[in-house]
Scaffold this motif. Sequence first.
Motif, PDB file in Angstrom:
ATOM      1  N   PRO A  96      26.645  49.203  78.813  1.00 19.00           N
ATOM      2  CA  PRO A  96      27.463  50.096  77.982  1.00 19.00           C
ATOM      3  C   PRO A  96      27.833  49.516  76.619  1.00 19.00           C
ATOM      4  O   PRO A  96      28.075  50.259  75.669  1.00 19.00           O
ATOM      5  CB  PRO A  96      28.720  50.317  78.838  1.00 19.00           C
ATOM      6  CG  PRO A  96      28.774  49.153  79.772  1.00 19.00           C
ATOM      7  CD  PRO A  96      27.348  48.781  80.044  1.00 19.00           C
ATOM      8  N   HIS A  97      27.868  48.174  76.518  1.00 22.54           N
ATOM      9  CA  HIS A  97      28.282  47.533  75.263  1.00 22.54           C
ATOM     10  C   HIS A  97      27.104  47.321  74.311  1.00 22.54           C
ATOM     11  O   HIS A  97      27.285  46.886  73.170  1.00 22.54           O
ATOM     12  CB  HIS A  97      28.940  46.182  75.562  1.00 22.54           C
ATOM     13  CG  HIS A  97      28.024  45.200  76.232  1.00 22.54           C
ATOM     14  ND1 HIS A  97      27.657  45.332  77.559  1.00 22.54           N
ATOM     15  CD2 HIS A  97      27.385  44.090  75.767  1.00 22.54           C
ATOM     16  CE1 HIS A  97      26.851  44.338  77.881  1.00 22.54           C
ATOM     17  NE2 HIS A  97      26.657  43.580  76.816  1.00 22.54           N
ATOM     18  N   MET A  98      25.889  47.637  74.770  1.00 20.86           N
ATOM     19  CA  MET A  98      24.701  47.455  73.930  1.00 20.86           C
ATOM     20  C   MET A  98      24.258  48.792  73.363  1.00 20.86           C
ATOM     21  O   MET A  98      24.429  49.836  73.984  1.00 20.86           O
ATOM     22  CB  MET A  98      23.537  46.877  74.752  1.00 20.86           C
ATOM     23  CG  MET A  98      23.709  45.450  75.201  1.00 20.86           C
ATOM     24  SD  MET A  98      22.183  44.885  76.035  1.00 20.86           S
ATOM     25  CE  MET A  98      22.662  43.211  76.480  1.00 20.86           C
ATOM     26  N   THR A  99      23.659  48.743  72.190  1.00 24.26           N
ATOM     27  CA  THR A  99      23.091  49.961  71.601  1.00 24.26           C
ATOM     28  C   THR A  99      21.856  50.377  72.393  1.00 24.26           C
ATOM     29  O   THR A  99      21.352  49.619  73.234  1.00 24.26           O
ATOM     30  CB  THR A  99      22.678  49.733  70.140  1.00 24.26           C
ATOM     31  OG1 THR A  99      21.605  48.773  70.107  1.00 24.26           O
ATOM     32  CG2 THR A  99      23.849  49.260  69.293  1.00 24.26           C
ATOM     33  N   VAL A 100      21.378  51.570  72.094  1.00 25.32           N
ATOM     34  CA  VAL A 100      20.155  52.056  72.723  1.00 25.32           C
ATOM     35  C   VAL A 100      18.996  51.097  72.451  1.00 25.32           C
ATOM     36  O   VAL A 100      18.242  50.730  73.356  1.00 25.32           O
ATOM     37  CB  VAL A 100      19.821  53.476  72.209  1.00 25.32           C
ATOM     38  CG1 VAL A 100      18.397  53.870  72.568  1.00 25.32           C
ATOM     39  CG2 VAL A 100      20.820  54.492  72.772  1.00 25.32           C
ATOM     40  N   MET A 101      18.864  50.648  71.211  1.00 26.42           N
ATOM     41  CA  MET A 101      17.787  49.723  70.853  1.00 26.42           C
ATOM     42  C   MET A 101      17.913  48.416  71.636  1.00 26.42           C
ATOM     43  O   MET A 101      16.906  47.886  72.146  1.00 26.42           O
ATOM     44  CB  MET A 101      17.816  49.444  69.350  1.00 26.42           C
ATOM     45  CG  MET A 101      16.776  48.426  68.884  1.00 26.42           C
ATOM     46  SD  MET A 101      15.081  49.013  69.111  1.00 26.42           S
ATOM     47  CE  MET A 101      14.857  49.913  67.599  1.00 26.42           C
ATOM     48  N   LEU A 123      10.810  50.471  69.435  1.00 21.96           N
ATOM     49  CA  LEU A 123      10.727  51.711  68.650  1.00 21.96           C
ATOM     50  C   LEU A 123       9.655  52.645  69.218  1.00 21.96           C
ATOM     51  O   LEU A 123       9.843  53.871  69.294  1.00 21.96           O
ATOM     52  CB  LEU A 123      10.423  51.392  67.179  1.00 21.96           C
ATOM     53  CG  LEU A 123      11.585  50.803  66.365  1.00 21.96           C
ATOM     54  CD1 LEU A 123      11.089  50.349  64.994  1.00 21.96           C
ATOM     55  CD2 LEU A 123      12.715  51.825  66.199  1.00 21.96           C
ATOM     56  N   ALA A 124       8.523  52.044  69.623  1.00 14.11           N
ATOM     57  CA  ALA A 124       7.453  52.852  70.222  1.00 14.11           C
ATOM     58  C   ALA A 124       7.929  53.482  71.527  1.00 14.11           C
ATOM     59  O   ALA A 124       7.636  54.649  71.822  1.00 14.11           O
ATOM     60  CB  ALA A 124       6.219  51.990  70.465  1.00 14.11           C
ATOM     61  N   GLY A 125       8.691  52.715  72.313  1.00 19.83           N
ATOM     62  CA  GLY A 125       9.224  53.232  73.578  1.00 19.83           C
ATOM     63  C   GLY A 125      10.177  54.392  73.357  1.00 19.83           C
ATOM     64  O   GLY A 125      10.119  55.403  74.069  1.00 19.83           O
ATOM     65  N   LEU A 126      11.035  54.285  72.357  1.00 17.06           N
ATOM     66  CA  LEU A 126      11.961  55.381  72.045  1.00 17.06           C
ATOM     67  C   LEU A 126      11.192  56.609  71.572  1.00 17.06           C
ATOM     68  O   LEU A 126      11.567  57.744  71.877  1.00 17.06           O
ATOM     69  CB  LEU A 126      12.966  54.934  70.981  1.00 17.06           C
ATOM     70  CG  LEU A 126      14.036  53.927  71.442  1.00 17.06           C
ATOM     71  CD1 LEU A 126      14.902  53.479  70.279  1.00 17.06           C
ATOM     72  CD2 LEU A 126      14.907  54.542  72.534  1.00 17.06           C
ATOM     73  N   VAL A 129       9.770  58.691  74.498  1.00 10.69           N
ATOM     74  CA  VAL A 129      10.710  59.526  75.261  1.00 10.69           C
ATOM     75  C   VAL A 129      11.514  60.464  74.359  1.00 10.69           C
ATOM     76  O   VAL A 129      12.502  61.053  74.786  1.00 10.69           O
ATOM     77  CB  VAL A 129      11.669  58.644  76.112  1.00 10.69           C
ATOM     78  CG1 VAL A 129      10.878  57.829  77.118  1.00 10.69           C
ATOM     79  CG2 VAL A 129      12.531  57.742  75.228  1.00 10.69           C
ATOM     80  N   GLY A 130      11.088  60.587  73.102  1.00  5.65           N
ATOM     81  CA  GLY A 130      11.724  61.549  72.203  1.00  5.65           C
ATOM     82  C   GLY A 130      13.077  61.143  71.680  1.00  5.65           C
ATOM     83  O   GLY A 130      13.929  61.993  71.381  1.00  5.65           O
ATOM     84  N   LEU A 131      13.319  59.841  71.541  1.00  7.90           N
ATOM     85  CA  LEU A 131      14.621  59.366  71.073  1.00  7.90           C
ATOM     86  C   LEU A 131      14.516  58.551  69.779  1.00  7.90           C
ATOM     87  O   LEU A 131      15.377  57.707  69.505  1.00  7.90           O
ATOM     88  CB  LEU A 131      15.304  58.524  72.166  1.00  7.90           C
ATOM     89  CG  LEU A 131      15.797  59.302  73.391  1.00  7.90           C
ATOM     90  CD1 LEU A 131      16.395  58.350  74.419  1.00  7.90           C
ATOM     91  CD2 LEU A 131      16.820  60.365  72.998  1.00  7.90           C
ATOM     92  N   VAL A 150      16.489  56.754  78.004  1.00  7.98           N
ATOM     93  CA  VAL A 150      16.612  55.356  77.571  1.00  7.98           C
ATOM     94  C   VAL A 150      16.176  54.428  78.701  1.00  7.98           C
ATOM     95  O   VAL A 150      15.450  53.450  78.481  1.00  7.98           O
ATOM     96  CB  VAL A 150      18.059  55.031  77.137  1.00  7.98           C
ATOM     97  CG1 VAL A 150      18.206  53.535  76.840  1.00  7.98           C
ATOM     98  CG2 VAL A 150      18.452  55.844  75.906  1.00  7.98           C
ATOM     99  N   ALA A 151      16.623  54.735  79.917  1.00  7.04           N
ATOM    100  CA  ALA A 151      16.237  53.918  81.072  1.00  7.04           C
ATOM    101  C   ALA A 151      14.719  53.942  81.275  1.00  7.04           C
ATOM    102  O   ALA A 151      14.112  52.922  81.607  1.00  7.04           O
ATOM    103  CB  ALA A 151      16.952  54.423  82.325  1.00  7.04           C
TER     104      ALA A 151
END
Length: 359
Positions: A96-101, A123-126, A129-131, A150-151
């Motif tokens: 929870p304390h970390m950003t999505v990246m 970045l490629a992973g995001l 999944v459309g993020l 994200v998971a």
Amino acid sequence: MTGINAKAASVRFENVSKVYGTKVTAVDNINLEVKAGTLVTLLGPSGCGKTTTLRMIAGLEMATRGRIFIGDKDVTKLPATDRDVSMVFQSYALFPHMTVMENVSYGLKFSGFDKAETKEKALAGLGLVGLTGYGARLPSELSGGQQQRVAVARALVLEPQVLLFDEPLSNLDAKLRRQVREEIREIQQTLGLTVVYVTHDQEEALAVSDEIVVMRNAAIAQKGTPRELYEAPADAFVADFIGEANLIPVEITALDGDMATVRIADYTHRLPSRGLPQGPAKLAVRPSRMRLVAGQGDGVAAVIDKATYVGSRMEYTVTAAFGTVFAVLDDVATPFTVGDAVTISFAASGPVLIPAQAS
């Protein structure tokens, strides 16, 4: 589909059992093969052994007996850290304390990539999944569906041989479940991944799977494609668990080659025998394969007990001499009403014979 991913590997169980203590058998002598580049779902009620099976692939549980292979490698005794698999948990398990990246990059930091490679892969992973553009947000700033993506991205960037999903959609509402399951299936097919997917939701399993493995009481009840399991269930348990089914008691009165003649009340019907002998059996019929006509006709006399309009179709509870069945009809313009006398029959490819007793 672009083909099988170069890293995707098969999974094979050879006579695998998992016993806790001296009495509790969670998985009982199962044999299973997941082909490389396919999505196989382990489906069944709570306590059937599906999650334990998944955890044994991951190395989070060790097999008591038997052998487990990923590709050609025997991984039976290897810890989770030495298996090239990634797991997406029901709870998402995001920091929870970390950003999505930072969440997506977390595993990459321990895989020998430098900062530039880690960022590029994350970045490629995001993007997959459309993020794209969500990297700076915290998990608390995302919807449930976005957190699940994200998971998935965090697991994908590690490019595992096998990707595991443990009830990944159970925390989402119905509309999001449909959307995210379509995204998971699209990613799996586009990237040619080997995926083992656990769920207790029959519709979800039918929607995403190349093959479904139905489990019951720590063992495999039946495995096959979604269509095979839906249209040719092995027994009453599978028939009722993979979609709803009417289970009608019948008598097989004659056999002619691979065809059987069955009697249902005063009505006779011919259909494939599926190897069953003369005598008592059951007919498994999906609600959509039931046929109802007004008055007396060629079939079983019955009465409408309940009639429910649900927009695109009518749902009927119908009582006959053999018991009560559930039928779904598309005709909403001229529906039957409660108390109407009707005749029950079946679609040509609708019913299948199954043993009278559970196997």
